[in-house]
Design an enzyme around this catalytic site. Structure first.
Site, PDB file in Angstrom:
ATOM      1  N   HIS A  27      -4.832  -3.387   5.325  1.00 50.50           N
ATOM      2  CA  HIS A  27      -5.476  -4.017   3.816  1.00 50.50           C
ATOM      3  C   HIS A  27      -6.665  -4.170   3.911  1.00 50.50           C
ATOM      4  CE1 HIS A  27      -3.626  -4.189   0.106  1.00 50.50           C
ATOM      5  NE2 HIS A  27      -4.608  -5.613  -0.050  1.00 50.50           N
ATOM      6  N   ASP A  64       0.498  -1.603   0.077  1.00 57.05           N
ATOM      7  CA  ASP A  64       0.261  -0.023   0.320  1.00 57.05           C
ATOM      8  C   ASP A  64       0.789   1.067   0.043  1.00 57.05           C
ATOM      9  OD1 ASP A  64      -2.801  -1.633   0.803  1.00 57.05           O
ATOM     10  OD2 ASP A  64      -1.393  -2.331   2.185  1.00 57.05           O
TER      11      ASP A  64
END
Length: 207
Positions: free
Chosen positions: A128, A100
């Site tokens: 996530h 990410d």
């Protein structure tokens, strides 16, 4: 898989071999979410994996072992491993949301037409998950040889607070100024993390 020396690799499925006297453990294996899979089922599958690994760390690794959890959902998997190894200091556990982080850096870099290496200090809040918050309020972008605040480099606050967020040694940094927008986003992802933690703890309590 364990390293018995700098030049030797030992492949094994025995925890007593893989985790014996570890100085560092990188836990990369996790169950990915499959189509139609409920989140509780995913947590239950990952709980079994990381509870086993945490228990093995507790029993066989050095108490000073440093543990990095990579498999998603990294924060919750890290929590399960940590809870399963109570004698290892909590600060020895960390998790990595590098995927990410790299996505966020790349999005900013493309917007500014610079390499991703010219973007620094992006912060990822949360796991996530859908409410994860990529925070660029402390981000700097190297433009034409000088560092510029991300908002000034991108020059599109609406994008940074909208579409950007919906693209998808460790230490706690204290004293960061947090504005109301960031605070609201951080509270949303914290709520999601707490819900996931509570579900994981329910599974642990039933064992």
């Amino acid at each position: 898989m364990g390293l018995s020396s700098p030049t030797e690799i030992v492949a094994t499925d025995k925890v007593e071999v893989a985790f014996k006297n570890l100085d560092a453990a990188i836990l990369v294996g996790s169950m990915p979410r499959r189509e139609g899979m409920e989140r509780k089922d995913l947590l239950k599958a990952n709980m079994a994996i990381f509870e086993t690994q945490g228990t093995a760390l507790e029993k066989y690794a050095k108490k000073a072992v440093k543990v990095l959890v990579v498999g998603n959902p990294a924060n919750t998997n890290c929590l399960i491993a940590m809870k399963s190894a109570p004698s290892i200091p909590k600060e020895n556990f960390s998790c990595l949301t590098r995927l990410d982080h790299n996505r966020a850096r790349s999005q900013v870099a493309m917007r500014c037409n610079v390499p991703a290496t010219h973007v620094k200090n992006v912060i990822i809040w949360g796991d996530h998950l859908s409410k994860q918050y990529p925070d660029v309020h402390h981000c700097k972008v190297n433009v034409s040889g000088g560092e510029v605040a991300c908002f000034d480099a991108v020059k599109d606050e609406a994008w940074l607070k909208g579409d950007f967020i919906t693209n998808k040694s460790w230490k706690i940094v204290e004293g960061l100024p947090i504005d109301d927008f960031s605070k609201a986003k951080m509270e949303a992802t914290a709520t999601e993390l707490i819900d996931e933690r509570d579900t994981a703890m329910e599974f642990l309590a039933k064992k």
